[in-house]
Design an enzyme around this catalytic site. Sequence first.
Site, PDB file in Angstrom:
ATOM      1  N   ARG A 155      -7.916  -4.436  -3.275  1.00  0.00           N
ATOM      2  CA  ARG A 155      -7.530  -3.203  -3.916  1.00  0.00           C
ATOM      3  C   ARG A 155      -8.487  -2.934  -5.135  1.00  0.00           C
ATOM      4  O   ARG A 155      -8.175  -3.595  -6.049  1.00  0.00           O
ATOM      5  CB  ARG A 155      -5.981  -3.297  -4.394  1.00  0.00           C
ATOM      6  CG  ARG A 155      -5.108  -3.672  -3.264  1.00  0.00           C
ATOM      7  CD  ARG A 155      -3.558  -3.864  -3.979  1.00  0.00           C
ATOM      8  NE  ARG A 155      -2.713  -4.527  -2.805  1.00  0.00           N
ATOM      9  CZ  ARG A 155      -2.240  -3.760  -1.885  1.00  0.00           C
ATOM     10  NH1 ARG A 155      -2.398  -2.394  -1.496  1.00  0.00           N
ATOM     11  NH2 ARG A 155      -1.553  -4.323  -0.850  1.00  0.00           N
ATOM     12  N   CYS A 211       0.818  -1.066   0.062  1.00  0.00           N
ATOM     13  CA  CYS A 211      -0.046  -0.119   0.159  1.00  0.00           C
ATOM     14  C   CYS A 211       0.793   1.140  -0.103  1.00  0.00           C
ATOM     15  O   CYS A 211       0.586   2.000  -0.755  1.00  0.00           O
ATOM     16  CB  CYS A 211      -0.763   0.075   1.201  1.00  0.00           C
ATOM     17  SG  CYS A 211      -2.003  -1.171   1.293  1.00  0.00           S
TER      18      CYS A 211
HETATM   19  C1  BEZ Z   1       0.756  -4.742   1.947  1.00  0.00           C
HETATM   20  O1  BEZ Z   1       1.965  -4.836   1.941  1.00  0.00           O
HETATM   21  O2  BEZ Z   1       0.110  -3.414   1.634  1.00  0.00           O
HETATM   22  C2  BEZ Z   1      -0.318  -5.634   2.140  1.00  0.00           C
HETATM   23  C3  BEZ Z   1       0.295  -7.019   1.801  1.00  0.00           C
HETATM   24  C4  BEZ Z   1      -0.673  -7.942   2.347  1.00  0.00           C
HETATM   25  C5  BEZ Z   1      -1.984  -7.851   2.763  1.00  0.00           C
HETATM   26  C6  BEZ Z   1      -2.244  -6.659   3.074  1.00  0.00           C
HETATM   27  C7  BEZ Z   1      -1.546  -5.606   2.825  1.00  0.00           C
END
Ligand code: BEZ
Length: 239
Positions: free
Chosen positions: A139, A56
Site C-alpha cells: 500500500r 482494499c
Molecule cells: C486486503 O484485505 O485488502 C488484503 C489483506 C491481506 C493481503 C492482501 C490484501
Amino acid sequence: MEAIEEKKQIIPMPRIGDDAPKFKAVTTQGDINFPDDYAGKWVILFSHPADFTPVCTSEFITFAHLEDKFEKTNCKLVGLSIDGLYSHIAWLRTIKDKIEFNGMKNIEVKFPLIEDITMKVAKKYGMIQPGESKTQAVRAVFFIDPIGKIRAIIYYPLSLGRNFNEIYRALIAMQTADRFSVATPADWNPGDDVIIPPAGSCGVAEERMSLSDELECKDWFFCTKKLDKDKILEAILNK
Ligand code: BEZ
C-alpha cells in the site's frame, strides 16, 4: 547446455524530490500519460494489493467518498494494482452495488484505477517489495506536486488499511508550507500554529529573538506564529 543467466534488473526506488517516473497506462477511466496529464495539479498515486480483497475495498470506499474533498485542494487521485482492467471494472461495480463500509454505500469510484498486470508501473515506483509480497503491490502513497516532483511517500504493509485523514492532512500541510513558506509541527492541522524554518545565520537568530511581535520564539531555533485557518483554506481550496 548453456547456462541461462537470470537478468537481474535493479530499479531504484523513487525518492522525495525526484521527478515522478513517467509511464503510459490503461485505466478504468481511459488511457493516461503520467504525470504529464496532471501538470498543474497535485496527484496522489497509490497502490493496493489486489481487487476483491476486504482491506482494499474499505480503502477504496473511503477514498472515493473523499474524492471531492481532494479535488477542492487541486488534487487528483490515481489508483493501481497488479490486476487487469476487467477485474478492476467488476470490482468497482461490486463495490457500488453491494458493499457498505462505515456508513458509506453506493459509492462510485470515479478516479482512474491503473491496470498493471505486467508490474511495469509498480516496479518503477518501488511498489513491489518482495519481502512483503512478490506478486502484490504494497500500500504505497506517492504525493506528486503540480510540477511533477515527488513530495512525500508513505508505505504500508498488506494487512494495514491507510488513514485517509492523515493523507489529507499531509497534502494540506505541504500546500500550506509551499504557499506560506512555513513548516508544520507534529500533529499539525489548519488553525494550529506553524513553525518558522530554522534561522540560517546568527543575525537572523538574533533578530528572531529580539524583534518580532508576530513570532513566538521559545529559543532562537524554535519560533512559531499564528496562521489563520480561513487564510489557509482561502489560499488552498478551489472556490
Ligand atoms: C486486503 O484485505 O485488502 C488484503 C489483506 C491481506 C493481503 C492482501 C490484501
